[in-house]
Design a protein around this motif. Structure first.
Motif, mmCIF file in Angstrom:
data_model
loop_
_atom_site.group_PDB
_atom_site.id
_atom_site.type_symbol
_atom_site.label_atom_id
_atom_site.label_comp_id
_atom_site.label_asym_id
_atom_site.label_seq_id
_atom_site.Cartn_x
_atom_site.Cartn_y
_atom_site.Cartn_z
ATOM 1 N N HIS A 1 0.827 -1.209 0.000
ATOM 2 C CA HIS A 1 0.000 0.000 0.000
ATOM 3 C C HIS A 1 0.863 1.262 0.000
ATOM 4 C CE1 HIS A 1 0.896 0.988 4.250
ATOM 5 N NE2 HIS A 1 1.060 -0.321 4.346
ATOM 6 N N ARG A 2 0.322 2.309 -0.604
ATOM 7 C CA ARG A 2 0.977 3.615 -0.532
ATOM 8 C C ARG A 2 0.692 4.256 0.826
ATOM 9 N NH1 ARG A 2 -1.390 6.687 -5.652
ATOM 10 N NH2 ARG A 2 -3.219 5.503 -4.993
ATOM 11 N N GLU A 3 1.641 5.002 1.328
ATOM 12 C CA GLU A 3 1.400 5.753 2.554
ATOM 13 C C GLU A 3 1.070 7.180 2.178
ATOM 14 O OE1 GLU A 3 4.293 5.223 5.571
ATOM 15 O OE2 GLU A 3 4.086 3.028 5.558
ATOM 16 N N LEU A 4 -0.131 7.612 2.556
ATOM 17 C CA LEU A 4 -0.630 8.930 2.170
ATOM 18 C C LEU A 4 -1.124 9.670 3.398
ATOM 19 C CD1 LEU A 4 -2.593 7.698 -0.978
ATOM 20 C CD2 LEU A 4 -0.361 8.845 -0.924
ATOM 21 N N PRO A 5 -0.985 10.990 3.392
ATOM 22 C CA PRO A 5 -1.275 11.792 4.595
ATOM 23 C C PRO A 5 -2.701 11.623 5.124
ATOM 24 C CG PRO A 5 -0.152 13.128 2.930
ATOM 25 C CD PRO A 5 -0.501 11.824 2.271
ATOM 26 N N TRP A 6 -3.650 11.337 4.239
ATOM 27 C CA TRP A 6 -5.044 11.243 4.645
ATOM 28 C C TRP A 6 -5.460 9.804 4.942
ATOM 29 C CZ3 TRP A 6 -3.257 13.576 0.169
ATOM 30 C CH2 TRP A 6 -3.177 12.743 -0.952
ATOM 31 N N ARG A 7 -4.513 8.894 4.918
ATOM 32 C CA ARG A 7 -4.841 7.474 4.974
ATOM 33 C C ARG A 7 -4.432 6.862 6.309
ATOM 34 N NH1 ARG A 7 -2.782 3.640 0.147
ATOM 35 N NH2 ARG A 7 -4.649 4.464 -0.866
ATOM 36 N N VAL A 8 -5.224 5.882 6.774
ATOM 37 C CA VAL A 8 -4.869 5.046 7.917
ATOM 38 C C VAL A 8 -4.276 3.756 7.354
ATOM 39 C CG1 VAL A 8 -5.847 3.615 9.741
ATOM 40 C CG2 VAL A 8 -6.569 5.992 9.520
ATOM 41 N N ASN A 9 -3.127 3.359 7.819
ATOM 42 C CA ASN A 9 -2.494 2.172 7.222
ATOM 43 C C ASN A 9 -3.303 0.908 7.538
ATOM 44 O OD1 ASN A 9 -1.591 0.795 9.630
ATOM 45 N ND2 ASN A 9 -0.042 2.388 9.832
ATOM 46 N N PRO A 10 -3.157 -0.124 6.707
ATOM 47 C CA PRO A 10 -4.023 -1.307 6.828
ATOM 48 C C PRO A 10 -3.934 -2.001 8.176
ATOM 49 C CG PRO A 10 -2.254 -1.644 5.217
ATOM 50 C CD PRO A 10 -2.275 -0.196 5.548
ATOM 51 N N ALA A 11 -2.767 -1.979 8.813
ATOM 52 C CA ALA A 11 -2.649 -2.631 10.120
ATOM 53 C C ALA A 11 -3.568 -1.947 11.138
ATOM 54 C CB ALA A 11 -1.196 -2.579 10.597
ATOM 55 N N ASP B 1 -10.294 10.034 9.664
ATOM 56 C CA ASP B 1 -11.228 11.113 9.967
ATOM 57 C C ASP B 1 -12.060 11.418 8.713
ATOM 58 O OD1 ASP B 1 -12.415 13.655 10.298
ATOM 59 O OD2 ASP B 1 -10.858 14.266 11.710
ATOM 60 N N PRO B 2 -13.405 11.349 8.820
ATOM 61 C CA PRO B 2 -14.250 11.599 7.640
ATOM 62 C C PRO B 2 -13.954 12.956 6.983
ATOM 63 C CG PRO B 2 -15.557 10.702 9.418
ATOM 64 C CD PRO B 2 -14.190 10.968 9.996
ATOM 65 N N LEU C 1 -5.054 25.534 7.970
ATOM 66 C CA LEU C 1 -5.933 26.709 8.034
ATOM 67 C C LEU C 1 -7.253 26.386 8.723
ATOM 68 C CD1 LEU C 1 -5.417 28.165 4.426
ATOM 69 C CD2 LEU C 1 -4.797 29.295 6.577
ATOM 70 N N TRP C 2 -7.800 25.201 8.423
ATOM 71 C CA TRP C 2 -9.116 24.821 8.911
ATOM 72 C C TRP C 2 -9.085 23.391 9.422
ATOM 73 C CZ3 TRP C 2 -8.936 26.818 3.628
ATOM 74 C CH2 TRP C 2 -9.077 28.209 3.566
ATOM 75 N N PRO C 3 -8.728 23.205 10.695
ATOM 76 C CA PRO C 3 -8.525 21.861 11.252
ATOM 77 C C PRO C 3 -9.790 21.008 11.287
ATOM 78 C CG PRO C 3 -7.494 23.536 12.636
ATOM 79 C CD PRO C 3 -8.334 24.268 11.639
ATOM 80 N N LYS C 4 -10.955 21.669 11.413
ATOM 81 C CA LYS C 4 -12.216 20.920 11.467
ATOM 82 C C LYS C 4 -13.153 21.407 10.373
ATOM 83 C CE LYS C 4 -10.937 18.719 15.167
ATOM 84 N NZ LYS C 4 -10.609 17.272 15.085
ATOM 85 N N VAL C 5 -14.104 20.592 10.024
ATOM 86 C CA VAL C 5 -15.043 20.970 8.967
ATOM 87 C C VAL C 5 -15.832 22.216 9.378
ATOM 88 C CG1 VAL C 5 -16.881 19.449 9.801
ATOM 89 C CG2 VAL C 5 -16.819 20.133 7.383
ATOM 90 N N THR C 6 -16.032 22.381 10.672
ATOM 91 C CA THR C 6 -16.746 23.568 11.144
ATOM 92 C C THR C 6 -15.900 24.832 10.954
ATOM 93 O OG1 THR C 6 -15.978 22.914 13.350
ATOM 94 C CG2 THR C 6 -18.265 22.428 12.796
ATOM 95 N N ASP C 7 -14.575 24.696 11.006
ATOM 96 C CA ASP C 7 -13.689 25.824 10.718
ATOM 97 C C ASP C 7 -13.817 26.231 9.252
ATOM 98 O OD1 ASP C 7 -12.686 25.718 13.357
ATOM 99 O OD2 ASP C 7 -11.245 24.177 12.761
ATOM 100 N N LEU C 8 -13.841 25.242 8.384
ATOM 101 C CA LEU C 8 -13.985 25.522 6.958
ATOM 102 C C LEU C 8 -15.345 26.150 6.674
ATOM 103 C CD1 LEU C 8 -12.752 25.290 4.141
ATOM 104 C CD2 LEU C 8 -13.602 22.941 4.029
ATOM 105 N N ALA C 9 -16.360 25.659 7.357
ATOM 106 C CA ALA C 9 -17.709 26.202 7.173
ATOM 107 C C ALA C 9 -17.772 27.675 7.558
ATOM 108 C CB ALA C 9 -18.712 25.400 7.998
ATOM 109 N N ALA C 10 -16.978 28.061 8.543
ATOM 110 C CA ALA C 10 -17.014 29.434 9.043
ATOM 111 C C ALA C 10 -16.085 30.363 8.269
ATOM 112 C CB ALA C 10 -16.634 29.450 10.528
ATOM 113 N N ALA C 11 -15.263 29.829 7.401
ATOM 114 C CA ALA C 11 -14.265 30.640 6.691
ATOM 115 C C ALA C 11 -14.916 31.464 5.584
ATOM 116 C CB ALA C 11 -13.196 29.727 6.096
ATOM 117 N N PRO C 12 -14.384 32.663 5.297
ATOM 118 C CA PRO C 12 -14.853 33.436 4.139
ATOM 119 C C PRO C 12 -14.561 32.665 2.853
ATOM 120 C CG PRO C 12 -13.504 34.788 5.602
ATOM 121 C CD PRO C 12 -13.348 33.377 6.057
#
Length: 361
Positions: A21-31, A40-41, A69-80
DNA sequence: AATTCGTGGTT
DNA sequence: TAACCAAGAAT
């Protein structure tokens, strides 16, 4: 027969994925995934939207920037929305950024800041289509959804030697994917199919010797895996012409404006331009400048969009800070923070470097 | 259902 | 180098 039972394919692929498997920043490894850990969704959604028609390499720095910049989806929601467009600048397909912001708002306001955990619930959100809803459901929520992107189309079309052309053969291929998708580790299975397509079952010169499906693959048996998938012929790319006008004041400010929300580069920032037409008439002269000035031609920028090539004649002028009813004067030292698409950065770079060569401050 | 949406890397 | 194409979606 070469074909094995479909159910036998999944363990074979998952075993390969455990090792390769590739190791990617958004991925949880198979183990970790096998131990029940889920990505994280928000991270999965953000990466999947960025990865639509976009390479992993291009996405990585943007993914990191957005999370910072926006650690949580609610941060992104509040951003201009302007901040989101500026952060997305350079990644392309800018409707994705507008829909990203809308989707974050919907999740924050209508779902309590929590992503829906079903394919159907996800599919109803802005910017989430057939692929992305299935991918998030599988990867973030371990749902047994049939995930089919370009990689999977290639793997499946070769495995079954499907010679019907895309996109018409899509439903057939998706049915094949659904047959193969296991109830155990469906998220890893989806990611494994995409990793296989990205690293082994590549468009050109696939490494069939290392493929876990080698003994099951009809295209390999026919000695021509590269001929799959079959795709409909694409139209040739027309050429359009236009002019761009880079106005700079002695104080070092450039005239910018915002494009309309819809269509090409919708909602992004630009310098004034003529319409982009199929003919050269007038588009390459300074006749259509935003205001009279000593416009000086400084070359042509060629930029290739998805469905046409643009040849943009660039003009520059050192001018007073004239009043404009559409747009604003931005310090050139602050251009990095603007929502400038790549074609506009090219045009400005072409003009401004010359401006500062001729008129150093 | 066919078109319209960017950009950059690879071959 | 010109063509291909990358974790597609919206209309």
């Amino acid at each position: 027969m070469l074909q094995t039972l479909p159910a036998l394919h999944a363990p074979k692929l998952l075993s390969w994925y455990d090792r390769h498997h590739r190791e990617l920043p958004w991925r949880v490894n198979p183990a970790a995934a096998k131990a029940g850990k889920r990505a994280d969704p928000y991270h999965v959604w953000l990466s999947e939207v960025m990865l639509q028609q976009t390479t992993v390499q291009a996405v990585k720095p943007y993914f990191a920037k957005f999370l910072a910049l926006w650690p949580k989806v609610t941060d992104l929601a509040a951003a201009p929305v302007e901040d989101v467009m500026a952060a997305w600048a350079g990644l392309g397909y800018y409707a994705r950024a507008r829909n990203l912001k809308k989707c974050a708002e919907t999740v924050a306001l209508e779902h309590g800041g929590v992503f829906p955990d079903t394919e159907e619930g996800l599919r109803a959100l802005p910017g989430i289509g057939d692929y992305t809803s299935a991918a998030i459901a599988a990867i973030a929520f371990n749902r047994q959804s049939a995930v089919m992107d370009g990689n999977v189309e290639r793997v499946i079309s070769r495995l079954h030697a499907i010679d019907a052309p895309l996109p018409g053969s899509k439903p057939l291929m998706k049915a094949r994917v659904a047959e193969l998708t296991p109830s155990d580790r469906p998220g890893d299975f989806a990611q494994a199919m995409m990793d296989l397509g990205a690293t082994i079952c590549t468009p050109k010169r696939p490494t069939c010797a290392l493929c876990p499906f080698r003994d099951d693959c009809l295209a390999f048996a026919e000695h021509d895996p590269e001929s799959f998938p079959v795709k409909a012929a694409k139209k040739e790319k027309p050429v359009r012409f236009g002019a761009a006008f880079v106005a700079v004041t002695p104080g070092g400010e450039a005239l910018l404006k915002r494009r309309i929300e819809s269509g090409l580069l919708g909602g992004m920032t630009e310098v004034p331009t003529t319409a982009w037409t199929s003919r050269v008439d007038g588009g390459t002269t300074a006749d259509h400048a935003p205001f009279p000035a000593g416009w000086e031609a400084c070359g042509t920028v060629v930029h290739v969009f998805t469905h046409f090539e643009l040849r943009l004649s660039v003009f520059r002028a050192l001018t007073e800070k004239v009043a404009v009813d559409d747009g604003w004067w931005e310090p050139v030292t602050n251009l990095e923070a603007q929502a400038l698409p790549t074609v506009m950065k090219k045009a400005i770079a072409q003009a401004i470097s010359r401006a500062f060569e001729k008129h150093p401050n």
